[in-house]
Design a protein around this motif. Sequence first.
Motif, PDB file in Angstrom:
ATOM      1  N   ILE A   1       0.832  -1.105  -0.141  1.00 55.70           N
ATOM      2  CA  ILE A   1       0.090  -0.273  -0.139  1.00 55.70           C
ATOM      3  C   ILE A   1       0.939   1.236   0.072  1.00 55.70           C
ATOM      4  CG2 ILE A   1      -1.649   1.275   1.488  1.00 55.70           C
ATOM      5  CD1 ILE A   1      -2.790  -1.639   2.339  1.00 55.70           C
ATOM      6  N   PHE A   2       2.009   1.406   0.646  1.00 53.69           N
ATOM      7  CA  PHE A   2       2.709   2.451   0.932  1.00 53.69           C
ATOM      8  C   PHE A   2       3.486   2.429  -0.429  1.00 53.69           C
ATOM      9  CE2 PHE A   2       3.639   1.938   5.614  1.00 53.69           C
ATOM     10  CZ  PHE A   2       2.193   2.509   5.920  1.00 53.69           C
ATOM     11  N   ASN A   3       3.979   1.440  -1.009  1.00 52.04           N
ATOM     12  CA  ASN A   3       4.565   1.465  -2.338  1.00 52.04           C
ATOM     13  C   ASN A   3       3.870   2.098  -3.379  1.00 52.04           C
ATOM     14  OD1 ASN A   3       6.923   0.276  -1.199  1.00 52.04           O
ATOM     15  ND2 ASN A   3       6.429  -1.632  -2.168  1.00 52.04           N
ATOM     16  N   ASN A   4       2.497   1.915  -3.366  1.00 58.04           N
ATOM     17  CA  ASN A   4       1.526   2.237  -4.422  1.00 58.04           C
ATOM     18  C   ASN A   4       0.978   3.633  -4.344  1.00 58.04           C
ATOM     19  OD1 ASN A   4       1.609  -0.125  -6.090  1.00 58.04           O
ATOM     20  ND2 ASN A   4       0.203  -1.177  -4.557  1.00 58.04           N
ATOM     21  N   HIS A   5       1.321   4.259  -3.005  1.00 63.47           N
ATOM     22  CA  HIS A   5       1.053   5.718  -2.744  1.00 63.47           C
ATOM     23  C   HIS A   5       2.188   6.497  -2.699  1.00 63.47           C
ATOM     24  CE1 HIS A   5      -3.360   5.551  -1.996  1.00 63.47           C
ATOM     25  NE2 HIS A   5      -3.355   4.215  -1.678  1.00 63.47           N
ATOM     26  N   SER A   6       3.354   6.069  -3.169  1.00 57.66           N
ATOM     27  CA  SER A   6       4.492   6.802  -2.944  1.00 57.66           C
ATOM     28  C   SER A   6       4.680   7.972  -3.489  1.00 57.66           C
ATOM     29  CB  SER A   6       5.665   5.980  -3.206  1.00 57.66           C
ATOM     30  OG  SER A   6       5.394   5.565  -4.908  1.00 57.66           O
ATOM     31  N   ASP A   7       3.505   8.759  -4.383  1.00 62.22           N
ATOM     32  CA  ASP A   7       3.746   9.880  -4.516  1.00 62.22           C
ATOM     33  C   ASP A   7       3.496  10.757  -3.490  1.00 62.22           C
ATOM     34  OD1 ASP A   7       1.119   9.107  -4.153  1.00 62.22           O
ATOM     35  OD2 ASP A   7       0.055  10.530  -5.500  1.00 62.22           O
ATOM     36  N   ARG A   8       2.850  10.394  -2.230  1.00 61.68           N
ATOM     37  CA  ARG A   8       2.697  11.232  -1.191  1.00 61.68           C
ATOM     38  C   ARG A   8       3.238  10.714   0.013  1.00 61.68           C
ATOM     39  NH1 ARG A   8       1.036  16.655  -0.234  1.00 61.68           N
ATOM     40  NH2 ARG A   8      -0.857  17.032  -1.606  1.00 61.68           N
ATOM     41  N   VAL A   9       3.239   9.371   0.386  1.00 64.98           N
ATOM     42  CA  VAL A   9       3.955   8.654   1.509  1.00 64.98           C
ATOM     43  C   VAL A   9       5.250   8.382   1.020  1.00 64.98           C
ATOM     44  CG1 VAL A   9       3.816   6.632   2.904  1.00 64.98           C
ATOM     45  CG2 VAL A   9       1.796   7.406   1.801  1.00 64.98           C
ATOM     46  N   LYS A  10       6.096   9.349   1.888  1.00 64.83           N
ATOM     47  CA  LYS A  10       7.635   9.383   1.810  1.00 64.83           C
ATOM     48  C   LYS A  10       8.161   8.882   2.869  1.00 64.83           C
ATOM     49  CE  LYS A  10       7.258  11.390  -2.292  1.00 64.83           C
ATOM     50  NZ  LYS A  10       7.633  10.816  -3.506  1.00 64.83           N
ATOM     51  N   MET A  11       7.479   8.436   4.152  1.00 60.95           N
ATOM     52  CA  MET A  11       8.198   7.905   5.181  1.00 60.95           C
ATOM     53  C   MET A  11       7.017   7.267   5.928  1.00 60.95           C
ATOM     54  SD  MET A  11      10.585  10.509   7.720  1.00 60.95           S
ATOM     55  CE  MET A  11      11.633   9.822   8.956  1.00 60.95           C
ATOM     56  N   ALA A  12       7.700   6.180   6.556  1.00 57.43           N
ATOM     57  CA  ALA A  12       6.755   5.376   7.440  1.00 57.43           C
ATOM     58  C   ALA A  12       7.497   4.699   8.649  1.00 57.43           C
ATOM     59  CB  ALA A  12       5.980   4.515   6.729  1.00 57.43           C
ATOM     60  N   ASN A  13       7.170   4.405   9.963  1.00 59.42           N
ATOM     61  CA  ASN A  13       7.999   3.681  10.748  1.00 59.42           C
ATOM     62  C   ASN A  13       6.949   2.559  11.357  1.00 59.42           C
ATOM     63  OD1 ASN A  13       8.397   6.706  10.812  1.00 59.42           O
ATOM     64  ND2 ASN A  13      10.492   5.825  11.492  1.00 59.42           N
ATOM     65  N   LEU A  14       7.728   1.490  11.241  1.00 59.56           N
ATOM     66  CA  LEU A  14       6.915   0.140  11.965  1.00 59.56           C
ATOM     67  C   LEU A  14       6.831   0.092  13.350  1.00 59.56           C
ATOM     68  CD1 LEU A  14       5.683  -2.678  11.572  1.00 59.56           C
ATOM     69  CD2 LEU A  14       8.182  -3.565  11.325  1.00 59.56           C
ATOM     70  N   ALA A  15       6.076  -0.023  14.129  1.00 65.08           N
ATOM     71  CA  ALA A  15       5.967  -0.216  15.565  1.00 65.08           C
ATOM     72  C   ALA A  15       6.053  -1.652  15.940  1.00 65.08           C
ATOM     73  CB  ALA A  15       4.798   0.470  16.155  1.00 65.08           C
ATOM     74  N   GLN A  16       7.114  -1.979  16.560  1.00 66.24           N
ATOM     75  CA  GLN A  16       8.326  -1.310  16.703  1.00 66.24           C
ATOM     76  C   GLN A  16       9.633  -2.146  16.593  1.00 66.24           C
ATOM     77  OE1 GLN A  16       8.760   0.900  20.606  1.00 66.24           O
ATOM     78  NE2 GLN A  16       6.923   1.762  20.323  1.00 66.24           N
ATOM     79  N   THR A  17      10.871  -1.843  16.858  1.00 63.94           N
ATOM     80  CA  THR A  17      11.862  -2.503  16.272  1.00 63.94           C
ATOM     81  C   THR A  17      12.188  -3.692  17.019  1.00 63.94           C
ATOM     82  OG1 THR A  17      13.037  -0.367  15.856  1.00 63.94           O
ATOM     83  CG2 THR A  17      14.263  -2.437  15.529  1.00 63.94           C
TER      84      THR A  17
END
Length: 516
Positions: free
Chosen positions: A354-370
């Motif tokens: 989903i993030f890849n396909n919206h990469s025109d606007r989604v430029k950063m994301a953070n999985l919770a947690q490491t």
Amino acid sequence: MMNKLQIIGAFVIAFCSVSLLNAQDATITVKPSKDAPTISKHIYGHFAEHLGRSIYDGFFVGKDSPIPNTDGVRNDLIEALKEIKIPNLRWPGGCFADTYHWKDGIGPQEDRPTIVNTWWGGVTEDNSFGTHDFLNLCEVLETEPYLAGNVGSGTVKELADWVQYVNHDGTSPMADLRKQNGREKSWGVTYWGVGNEMWGCGGNMEPEFYANLYRQYATFMGSWNNEAGLYRIASGANSADYNWTEVLMKNIPKSLLDGVALHHYSVIDWNKKGPDVDFTEDHYFTTMKSSLFMDQLITKHVAIMDKYDKKKEVDLVVDEWGGWYEVQEGTNPGFLYQQNTMRDAMIAGTTLNIFNNHSDRVKMANLAQTVNVLQAVALTKGEQMILTPTYHILKMYTVHHDAQLIPLDLDTPDYEYNGDTLPAISASASKDAEGKTHISLVNIDAHKENTVSIDLSALNIKDFSAEILASDKLQDHNSFEDPEHIMPEGFKDFKFKKGVLEVTLPAFSVVVLEGK
């Protein structure tokens, strides 16, 4: 009565009918475009909060620990994170960020005050892991630090001083203090969160109030010679709170705003989250419905952003996402420790698509947690460390980092359960700098395999290779007794002929293909 031929004919018809019912075909057509966006590597970012066993006993074991470490951070975790090319790491929270005062975590260890972590378990921390420890770790990992500033209980001066402390190489009170504490050269931190969840644990604010507060804080956050400048991220909406995004985009000048955050967790019910391992198909289906809701959330939040920012100068930053379940039995409820199963692999694969396909606007994301918290990529137990199915998905998907998106048209069958349906197939594709094409496919169906036909005639591809992450049961996971129960393997169940790739995806599996 029916004769033998009639009986045989009836059986054949029945068998074929069942086969047709079970035959699940998806079709994908690639639509390469020179104008397609780049999938920012920062979509694959991570999150380390002072929460449970994330920092202490997760990342940080101390310099005197018998566990091999670099300045107190365990070496096996460092190597594992390098393997997945971790692009950025968010710290110190989360809710913890708005009670954290950064000056408590600098200077000689014996002079640092303790802090009670009122958000997570009420434990007392000694501030042995602070700004220097975190930023030096980011240098070792070769990753970008993302600092979450204290707006809820802090001051404008406190955050402005932090920026000066970590970013200024000249002479100034905070730069001099940094040098006094053993660091001559600044770290040049670009990414800054201006508060966290201001609608909740950050202060239970109204969006209009926070928008004005943000403007004040952002105004006084000088870059202090950081060549890249500051990338300031506003505390964004809680899931489907579209009004929050509307108010921020309307009331904050774009000159002060680089990113707007969004938080959304794949959760069954906030009051009854369900077990981490011994879940039912009902639990699984509901979790995946929540996970796939991310696509609608992004679409609607982006539509609001587009009203006020037609040139797309402000990014959407999904800096908290992942699965959230009841804690593992016998562990501290405030530590949010949970196992990581094939369900988590499904969440990771579909969400990253989903993030890849919206990469025109989604430029950063953070999985919770490491590590050791929520949908972690690693779990530790003393000297042992295991890598989770989520970790392996992130490693498989590194091929998409900074590659150009290949837009897709996807027609997918449904995953049906108890009278409800979800799209069974998720997909994204990209082309990297070397000209290789990568396609990531996820089949979330708990029972049925699906055949996916991909028309690649628009691309000049001669050959494919692939790997898969799959297991026998959705509840399967890696444990300290069996740390490699789930591992990526080579995959051959596909055909490529006359420009059409046909892939047979097992139930609840993730496949990444490489074409060249």
